[in-house]
Design an enzyme around this catalytic site. Structure first.
Site, PDB file in Angstrom:
ATOM      1  CG  ASP A  32      -1.919   1.052   1.290  1.00  0.00           C
ATOM      2  OD1 ASP A  32      -2.816   0.993   0.438  1.00  0.00           O
ATOM      3  OD2 ASP A  32      -1.846   1.946   2.154  1.00  0.00           O
ATOM      4  CD  GLU A  48      -2.102   2.282  -3.525  1.00  0.00           C
ATOM      5  OE1 GLU A  48      -3.198   2.811  -3.715  1.00  0.00           O
ATOM      6  OE2 GLU A  48      -1.480   2.444  -2.460  1.00  0.00           O
TER       7      GLU A  48
HETATM    8  C1  NOJ Z   1      -4.475   2.947  -0.736  1.00  0.00           C
HETATM    9  C2  NOJ Z   1      -5.561   1.996  -0.374  1.00  0.00           C
HETATM   10  O1  NOJ Z   1      -5.891   1.251  -1.510  1.00  0.00           O
HETATM   11  C3  NOJ Z   1      -6.703   2.828   0.144  1.00  0.00           C
HETATM   12  O2  NOJ Z   1      -7.887   2.079   0.307  1.00  0.00           O
HETATM   13  C4  NOJ Z   1      -6.278   3.454   1.442  1.00  0.00           C
HETATM   14  O3  NOJ Z   1      -7.293   4.311   1.902  1.00  0.00           O
HETATM   15  C5  NOJ Z   1      -5.004   4.276   1.248  1.00  0.00           C
HETATM   16  N1  NOJ Z   1      -4.021   3.594   0.462  1.00  0.00           N
HETATM   17  C6  NOJ Z   1      -4.378   4.575   2.578  1.00  0.00           C
HETATM   18  O4  NOJ Z   1      -3.861   3.412   3.137  1.00  0.00           O
END
Ligand code: NOJ
Length: 535
Positions: free
Chosen positions: A201, A275
């Protein structure tokens, strides 16, 4: 055909556990619920599941606010349930990817609780980003959280801490070796429990270099960084070039270390997908250099219009940029942060785009419910739970629409998801979109996905690159069509609202909607549809 290592051209099914299947009637999905549906998952023809966070969490941000990264939140079950899920998945030859959240912890994590009690400049505060207020009492800079509102919150002694997301998600200080050591412990913990990989993440966010610098348009920047805020792409791209807190060089050192850790597990082929929404797009390739991570998400298809020029650019760019570092692209049409693809571009268009993407080289990600063609759930403001909704005083509705629980069967709400009241309401209009009713309908989206993934495995995985046949730059015969060949399959997508002729070779094996007419070597592709031909 097959691909080695396992993740290279895998189809990975994203499960948002809270919305998948509720095994105990409390209205929220859980790990035993996922385990009980693994036969369904397997029947889709996917290779792996990615589970959004199920760790101990006060759940202020759907579990992306982690209070203990090495335990399971009771709402989802316990560690034994996690172990059983992994075992059962492996028995079905499904790999399991856990979602690790290194950019921030929950404010309920013991480290942050200790930091609140500790003094300025203490070792407890050094694990986060605590700064003094400006002389006039304002926060150290003007950054806006990605969920809206200031990205700083003041504590009792007057210091502020940084949170790029909700105030309950304090950002970690990755310059502190303790943070790195703790995450390595977490990675090993889950690998030892059996997981096969990680989705990382906010992978681009770990290192903050310019913490005391203001941004000229902090609100614009915050909006540009959200997948659920529509924005002109030129404006968005210009803003994305100015992010002061993402994609610093130091993040790559973290991933080089992690890669060594993953590789130390040898034949288990532990993988990680970043991500990392970075700009310009070439920067994403840095995350998949040979000594870093294995995959990086390409988010372009989550916002791209259903337009031949746009889609050609996205596909061509992603393939060619990844090739410069010897990596394959990833493709995703929906996830838990963006509007569902069927709502965003239309039902038929979503089916056509899925079929178009399933033929491409690389890994495809499918967000649970996408295979059913689910639209976004229609919610009242009183139902909403996303922190974005609250932090923007309702100006941004947030991501709950994509997170409405899955409809499994039956004629009445909640369609088998739970014996209790679902945590987000499901609409009666989903009656014909349940797994049960789509299984009974050979023309359903579910059957399309199953057939496509089976043919993908048989003819496309490992089949090498694509050759464009119709595109704005190659062939240039009909600007309503995008077409490529790969291995023995030719894929033709008609993006227009009328049927279009093409000269694709081979016999029709699948069409996303409508009927293909074939006469004298000419094939007529229905409006808003993709066809696959096998030669
Ligand atoms: C990306 C995640 O996919 C999302 O759902 C989240 O709110 C943010 N990062 C913060 O962790």
């Amino acid at each position: 055909m097959n691909s080695s290592p396992w993740w290279k051209e895998a189809t990975i099914y994203q499960i948002y556990p809270r919305s998948f299947f509720d095994s105990n009637g409390d209205g929220e999905g859980d790990l035993p619920g996922v385990t009980s549906k693994l036969d369904y998952v397997k029947s889709l023809g996917v290779d792996a599941i990615w589970l959004s966070p199920f760790f101990t969490s006060p759940n202020k941000d759907g579990g992306y606010d982690v209070a203990n990264p090495r335990d399971v939140d009771p709402r989802f079950g316990n560690l034994e349930d996690a172990r059983e899920l992994i075992t059962q998945a492996h028995m079905r030859d499904l790999r399991v990817i856990a979602d690790i959240v290194p950019n921030h912890f929950s404010d309920q994590h013991e480290w942050f609780q200790a930091a609140l009690k500790a003094k300025r400049s203490s070792k407890e505060r050094e694990r986060f980003h605590f700064y003094d207020a400006n002389e006039d009492g304002t926060p150290p800079n003007n950054w806006i959280s990605l969920f809206g509102g200031p990205s700083w919150t003041q504590v009792e002694d007057g210091q502020f801490y940084l949170h790029l997301f909700d105030s309950s998600q304090p950002d970690l200080n990755w310059e502190n070796p303790e943070v790195n050591a703790d995450f390595e412990k977490t990675l090993r913990f889950w690998i030892d429990l059996g997981v096969d990989g990680f989705r990382i993440d906010v992978a681009h966010g770990l290192i903050k270099e310019d913490v005391l610098t203001n941004h000229p348009d902090p609100q614009g920047l915050s909006n540009a960084l959200r997948l659920d805020v529509a924005m002109d792409s030129e404006v968005r791209n210009a803003l994305l070039l100015t992010v002061p807190y993402f994609d610093r060089q130091g993040v790559h050192e973290v991933y080089r270390k992690w890669r060594k850790l993953f590789d130390s597990y040898g034949e288990r082929e532990i993988m990680a997908v970043a991500e990392a929404w970075v700009h310009p797009p070439v920067n994403a390739t840095r995350y998949v250099r040979a000594d870093e991570l294995h995959q990086v998400f390409n988010f372009d298809l989550l916002t791209a219009e259903f337009d031949a020029n746009v889609l050609f650019d996205v596909v061509e760019r992603s393939i060619s940029l990844n090739a410069t570092v010897n990596a394959l692209p990833t493709w995703a049409l929906s996830n838990h942060d963006s509007p569902r693809v069927a709502s965003r571009i239309g039902d038929e268009q979503a089916r056509a785009l899925a079929l178009f993407v399933f033929g491409l080289p690389g890994s495809t990600y499918v967000f649970a419910g996408q295979e059913l063609g689910l639209p976004d759930g229609q919610l009242q403001d009183s139902d909403r739970q996303d922190p974005t909704f609250f932090r923007t005083n309702g100006a941004i509705k947030g991501r709950d629409g994509a997170r409405v629980p899955l409809p499994w069967g039956g004629d009445t709400i909640p369609f088998g998801f739970s014996t209790g009241k679902p945590w987000l309401p499901i609409s009666q209009s989903w009656k014909d979109l349940t797994v049960e009713s789509e299984l009974a309908d050979p023309k359903s989206s579910l059957h399309l996905y199953k057939n496509a993934l089976e043919l993908r495995k048989e003819f496309l995985v490992g089949a090498g690159g694509i050759t464009w046949l119709e595109s704005p730059q190659h062939g240039d015969k009909n600007d309503s069509l995008l077409s490529y060949s790969r291995g023995s399959i030719t894929v033709v997508m008609n993006l227009s609202d009328s049927a279009q002729e093409c000269e694709a070779d081979g016999k029709l094996v699948m069409v996303s909607s409508g009927t293909v007419d074939a006469r004298d070597g000419i094939k007529v592709i229905p409006a808003r549809s993709t066809a696959w031909f096998l030669s």
